[in-house]
Design a protein around this motif. Structure first.
Motif, PDB file in Angstrom:
ATOM      1  N   UNK A 177       0.758  -1.355  -0.030  1.00 41.46           N
ATOM      2  CA  UNK A 177       0.235  -0.180  -0.025  1.00 41.46           C
ATOM      3  C   UNK A 177       0.946   1.342   0.067  1.00 41.46           C
ATOM      4  N   UNK A 178       1.327   1.721  -1.493  1.00 45.63           N
ATOM      5  CA  UNK A 178       1.938   3.014  -1.321  1.00 45.63           C
ATOM      6  C   UNK A 178       1.589   4.283  -0.353  1.00 45.63           C
ATOM      7  N   UNK A 179       0.463   4.224  -0.096  1.00 43.56           N
ATOM      8  CA  UNK A 179      -0.342   5.436   0.493  1.00 43.56           C
ATOM      9  C   UNK A 179       0.358   5.522   1.946  1.00 43.56           C
ATOM     10  N   UNK A 180       0.783   4.337   2.716  1.00 44.21           N
ATOM     11  CA  UNK A 180       1.363   4.126   4.008  1.00 44.21           C
ATOM     12  C   UNK A 180       0.488   3.628   4.934  1.00 44.21           C
ATOM     13  N   UNK A 181      -1.044   3.581   4.605  1.00 44.41           N
ATOM     14  CA  UNK A 181      -2.048   3.227   5.651  1.00 44.41           C
ATOM     15  C   UNK A 181      -2.093   1.932   6.181  1.00 44.41           C
ATOM     16  N   UNK A 182      -1.475   0.981   5.329  1.00 44.64           N
ATOM     17  CA  UNK A 182      -1.334  -0.337   5.908  1.00 44.64           C
ATOM     18  C   UNK A 182       0.194  -0.542   6.448  1.00 44.64           C
TER      19      UNK A 182
END
Length: 291
Positions: free
Chosen positions: A265-270
């Motif tokens: 998850x590139x968003x950093x939420x995982x």
């Protein structure tokens, strides 16, 4: 004790059994766990957010003293099937939040036995019971939890522990924890957990064959989530799943860790989160998905 087909068939008659409990998210347990975790949380007044996993402070078991078994748990039978294997552990779980719980909420939990599964391991028979909990407040469902319970045979004199797994070495956030007997006692008291493996050293070493008091799986999971909360202020959890890999004992320090799983998850939420023992072996593996 072997689990033969007729016994398994009998135990699987519990599949589909349900129970329903009501409770209220009160102040005292919130204040007590906050102190136990050395946190500086907001004053616990009505409307304050109940941190993730702190719902384990409610819907506590209240078996009468005459109904307690030799391990400190309620005697087998009732809602959970009467599995004739002596060692019982919280193996892991999966949780999904749909809305917040707050202090002052009147809440209801509906629990259902979803499966009873038999496996044979190197140390003998294993039975896994999957329980689903759904928690509601006045606005509807707030949380769905799948709870994995594992039952094992008593240890044999020549039983060897499974080969350990090295913990990851790429943590972005870490914290050393000293799980001394006082911490374990306080968490047992907060969750009204009479299981003797967490406070009775002679029982856990002589009857169950472990080298020390066992740190509660839910406590380790709570410490993992607390690290995520400290490292990501203002964020809330959407999902959390965890699996116990190796027992943790009070005789040594432990470490909780977290790191963004950017490959997934590139968003950093995982986040990948895990616990390890003093030798660097993996003891709990988990994943967090932030809102």
């Amino acid at each position: 004790m072997r689990i033969d087909p007729p016994t398994l068939t009998h135990l699987q008659e519990w599949i589909g059994k349900t129970e329903r409990y009501q409770d209220t998210v009160t102040i005292a347990p919130y204040r007590a766990l906050s102190a136990t975790l050395d946190r500086k949380d907001p004053d616990p007044i009505n409307g304050v957010f109940l941190p993730e996993l702190w719902h384990w402070l409610y819907f506590l078991p209240h078996a009468k003293q005459s109904e307690i078994g030799p391990d400190g748990h309620p005697k087998r039978g009732g809602f959970l099937p009467p599995i004739p294997l002596p060692r019982r552990m919280w193996a892991g779980g999966r949780l999904r939040w749909e809305q917040d719980l707050v202090i002052g909420d009147d809440i209801e939990r509906v629990s259902t036995i979803k499966s009873v599964t038999h496996k044979s391991g190197r140390s003998g028979d294993l039975l896994f019971v999957l329980v689903e909990h759904q928690i509601h407040n006045s606005k509807g469902r707030t949380l769905t939890e799948e709870h994995d319970i594992v039952y094992r045979a008593a240890p044999s004199p020549d039983e060897k522990a499974p080969d350990p797994t090295p913990a990851p070495s790429d943590a972005k956030w870490s914290k050393i924890i000293h799980p001394d007997p006082v911490l374990l006692f306080r968490y047992s008291a907060l969750t009204f957990n009479g299981h003797r493996i967490h406070y009775d050293r002679s029982y856990v070493t002589q009857e169950e064959g472990y080298p020390g008091l066992i740190v509660h799986g839910p406590l380790i999971a709570t410490l993992l989530v607390d690290l995520v909360r400290q490292s990501n202020p203002g964020k809330k959890l959407k999902r959390f799943e965890f699996r116990a890999v190796r027992p943790t004992f009070d005789i040594h320090s432990m470490q909780v860790n977290a790191s963004p799983d950017l490959a997934a998850d590139p968003s950093g939420k995982t986040l990948s989160v895990w616990a390890q023992d003093h030798e660097g072996w993996l003891t709990m593996q988990a994943k967090v998905e932030l809102v």
